[in-house]
Scaffold this motif. Structure first.
Motif, short mmCIF file in Angstrom:
data_model
loop_
_atom_site.label_atom_id
_atom_site.label_comp_id
_atom_site.label_asym_id
_atom_site.label_seq_id
_atom_site.Cartn_x
_atom_site.Cartn_y
_atom_site.Cartn_z
N UNK A 175 5.50 -3.87 9.88
CA UNK A 175 6.87 -3.98 9.34
C UNK A 175 7.75 -4.78 10.30
N UNK A 176 7.60 -4.52 11.59
CA UNK A 176 8.34 -5.30 12.58
C UNK A 176 7.97 -6.77 12.55
N UNK A 177 6.68 -7.06 12.37
CA UNK A 177 6.25 -8.46 12.27
C UNK A 177 6.85 -9.13 11.04
N UNK A 178 6.86 -8.42 9.92
CA UNK A 178 7.44 -8.98 8.70
C UNK A 178 8.94 -9.23 8.86
N UNK A 179 9.63 -8.32 9.53
CA UNK A 179 11.07 -8.52 9.78
C UNK A 179 11.29 -9.77 10.63
N UNK A 180 10.44 -9.97 11.62
CA UNK A 180 10.53 -11.18 12.47
C UNK A 180 10.30 -12.43 11.63
N UNK A 181 9.26 -12.42 10.79
CA UNK A 181 8.98 -13.58 9.94
C UNK A 181 10.17 -13.86 9.01
N UNK A 182 10.77 -12.81 8.47
CA UNK A 182 11.90 -12.99 7.57
C UNK A 182 13.06 -13.69 8.27
N UNK A 183 13.38 -13.23 9.46
CA UNK A 183 14.49 -13.84 10.21
C UNK A 183 14.21 -15.31 10.47
N UNK A 184 13.00 -15.63 10.89
CA UNK A 184 12.64 -17.01 11.19
C UNK A 184 12.66 -17.87 9.92
N UNK A 185 12.01 -17.40 8.85
CA UNK A 185 11.89 -18.20 7.63
C UNK A 185 13.24 -18.40 6.95
N UNK A 241 3.46 7.49 1.54
CA UNK A 241 4.66 7.20 2.33
C UNK A 241 5.45 6.09 1.64
N UNK A 242 6.22 6.44 0.61
CA UNK A 242 6.93 5.41 -0.16
C UNK A 242 7.93 4.62 0.68
N UNK A 243 8.48 5.24 1.74
CA UNK A 243 9.43 4.51 2.57
C UNK A 243 8.78 3.32 3.27
N UNK A 244 7.59 3.56 3.82
CA UNK A 244 6.86 2.48 4.49
C UNK A 244 6.42 1.41 3.49
N UNK A 245 5.98 1.85 2.31
CA UNK A 245 5.53 0.89 1.30
C UNK A 245 6.69 0.01 0.83
N UNK A 246 7.85 0.62 0.60
CA UNK A 246 9.01 -0.14 0.16
C UNK A 246 9.42 -1.15 1.23
N UNK A 289 -1.50 5.78 8.91
CA UNK A 289 -1.35 5.26 10.28
C UNK A 289 0.05 4.68 10.43
N UNK A 290 1.00 5.56 10.73
CA UNK A 290 2.41 5.16 10.75
C UNK A 290 2.69 4.13 11.84
N UNK A 322 -2.33 -5.80 5.96
CA UNK A 322 -2.69 -4.86 7.03
C UNK A 322 -1.73 -3.66 7.06
N UNK A 323 -0.46 -3.92 6.85
CA UNK A 323 0.50 -2.82 6.82
C UNK A 323 0.26 -1.88 5.66
N UNK A 324 -0.04 -2.45 4.49
CA UNK A 324 -0.32 -1.62 3.31
C UNK A 324 -1.60 -0.83 3.49
N UNK A 325 -2.61 -1.42 4.12
CA UNK A 325 -3.85 -0.70 4.41
C UNK A 325 -3.58 0.50 5.31
N UNK A 326 -2.66 0.33 6.29
CA UNK A 326 -2.31 1.45 7.16
C UNK A 326 -1.63 2.57 6.39
N UNK A 327 -0.82 2.21 5.39
CA UNK A 327 -0.16 3.22 4.55
C UNK A 327 -1.18 3.95 3.69
N UNK A 328 -2.21 3.24 3.25
CA UNK A 328 -3.22 3.84 2.38
C UNK A 328 -4.26 4.63 3.15
#
Length: 231
Positions: free
Chosen positions: A207-217, A135-140, A199-200, A188-194
């Motif tokens: 991915x949602x957690x990472x987006x939240x961290x990005x906005x905060x940081x 799932x290259x979209x999720x990995x990217x 495990x979409x 953990x997200x990459x493990x789900x992709x693998x």
């Protein structure tokens, strides 16, 4: 307001172009960072791959460890170059918004790490026999958001420590505890992709957690960059 926004992003792009032009003349940071990351992955592959097989979670963990360690090296080398040339001091003295300078430096680091990841991911996939491209979209999305979050904090701390004598020691001490949530979410997200099947739902959660961290940081870094860099 529109003129201010255009000027803000123009300054950020100018800083990015400056860093890009310098790196294209020497390839110093890219080659050093890539060599370090490849060496890291190669060493771990000898430890974890047995008879051509390795744990799926091991591939995800090694990928993010290599990105984190190589990212720290890239941050240190980038701002070491700025210190020798007094470039950062000149940028801070220029009549330009300091958050725009931070954004330009952040974009440079993110671009550098993206180039490294383009070469690193196929290597990890080959050595660990891991289905990274199922799932290259999720990995990217995971790599993109994780890299931005890690670089946002790293750029702030690296700029803050540029004048410190113990910057090489202090940078990882400050950076790793703050970015642990980003690394964990990435692993953990990459493990789900693998996983087989992918495990979409879990991948999208991280991915949602990472987006939240990005906005905060990114928001906090833009807000604190100017006072932290004021002498």
């Amino acid at each position: 307001m529109g003129g201010v926004g255009v000027r803000f992003f123009s300054v950020a792009l100018l800083v990015l172009k400056k860093d890009f032009a310098i790196e294209m003349r020497s390839y110093e940071i890219l080659s050093t960072t890539l060599f370090f990351a490849v060496s890291c992955v190669a060493i771990f592959s000898f430890a974890f791959v047995k008879e051509g097989q390795a744990e799926v979670d091991a591939a995800a963990g090694i990928l993010w460890i290599a990105i984190a360690f190589a990212g720290t090296l890239a941050l240190g080398r980038t701002f070491e170059r700025e210190r020798y040339g007094e470039t950062l001091k000149a940028l801070l003295l220029a009549p330009a918004p300091r958050p725009a300078i931070y954004l330009g430096k952040l974009l440079g680091i993110v671009t550098l790490l993206f180039v490294m990841e383009i070469l690193l991911v196929p290597m990890v996939a080959f050595l660990f026999n891991a289905p990274f491209f199922a799932r290259p979209d999720l990995l990217i999305a995971l790599l993109g958001l994780g890299t931005i979050g890690y670089s946002a904090v790293g750029t702030l701390f690296a700029a803050m420590l540029v004048r410190a004598r113990t910057r090489d020691v202090m940078l990882p001490i400050l950076l790793y505890p703050i970015t642990i949530p980003v690394i964990i979410a990435g692993v953990r997200g990459t493990s789900a992709v693998l996983a087989s099947p992918v495990d979409e739902a879990v991948a999208m959660l991280w991915i949602g957690m990472l987006a939240f961290f990005d906005v905060v940081f990114v928001t906090l870094s833009l807000w604190t960059f100017e006072p932290l860099m004021t002498e």
